[in-house]
Design a protein around this motif. Structure first.
Motif, short mmCIF file in Angstrom:
data_model
loop_
_atom_site.label_atom_id
_atom_site.label_comp_id
_atom_site.label_asym_id
_atom_site.label_seq_id
_atom_site.Cartn_x
_atom_site.Cartn_y
_atom_site.Cartn_z
N UNK A 17 41.56 35.11 47.25
CA UNK A 17 42.39 35.88 46.34
C UNK A 17 43.54 36.60 46.97
N UNK A 18 43.20 36.91 48.27
CA UNK A 18 44.32 38.04 49.13
C UNK A 18 45.25 36.90 49.36
N UNK A 23 50.62 34.19 48.99
CA UNK A 23 51.41 33.15 48.99
C UNK A 23 51.02 32.45 50.57
N UNK A 24 49.93 32.77 51.22
CA UNK A 24 49.81 32.49 52.59
C UNK A 24 48.47 31.85 52.77
N UNK A 25 48.14 30.91 53.53
CA UNK A 25 46.88 30.18 53.91
C UNK A 25 45.74 31.28 54.35
#
Length: 73
Positions: A17-18, A23-25
């Protein structure tokens, strides 16, 4: 370097979720968190060192102008 960690289902949901929110892996989320933690601990150790120096100098401080002059500001 490859690192493997075990997460509970709840931890996995939180991490995913984080990562999606930012919008990062997931890998990037862990790298960011790790290096922020390292930087924070370093900053704390430097602050503690400065405070101990201040205490050992009988809690005497210098005028800010002296610091500016030493830094050519």
């Amino acid at each position: 370097m490859v690192i493997s960690i075990r997460l509970t289902e709840e931890e996995t949901r939180l991490v995913n979720s984080y990562a999606r929110f930012h919008s990062i892996s997931v890998e990037e989320a862990f790298k960011i968190a790790l290096f922020e933690c390292i930087e924070e601990e370093y900053d704390i150790s430097i602050a503690n060192e400065a405070y101990n120096e201040y205490i050992s100098d009988n809690m005497k401080s210098r005028p800010i102008e002296e610091l500016w002059n030493s830094l050519d500001l």
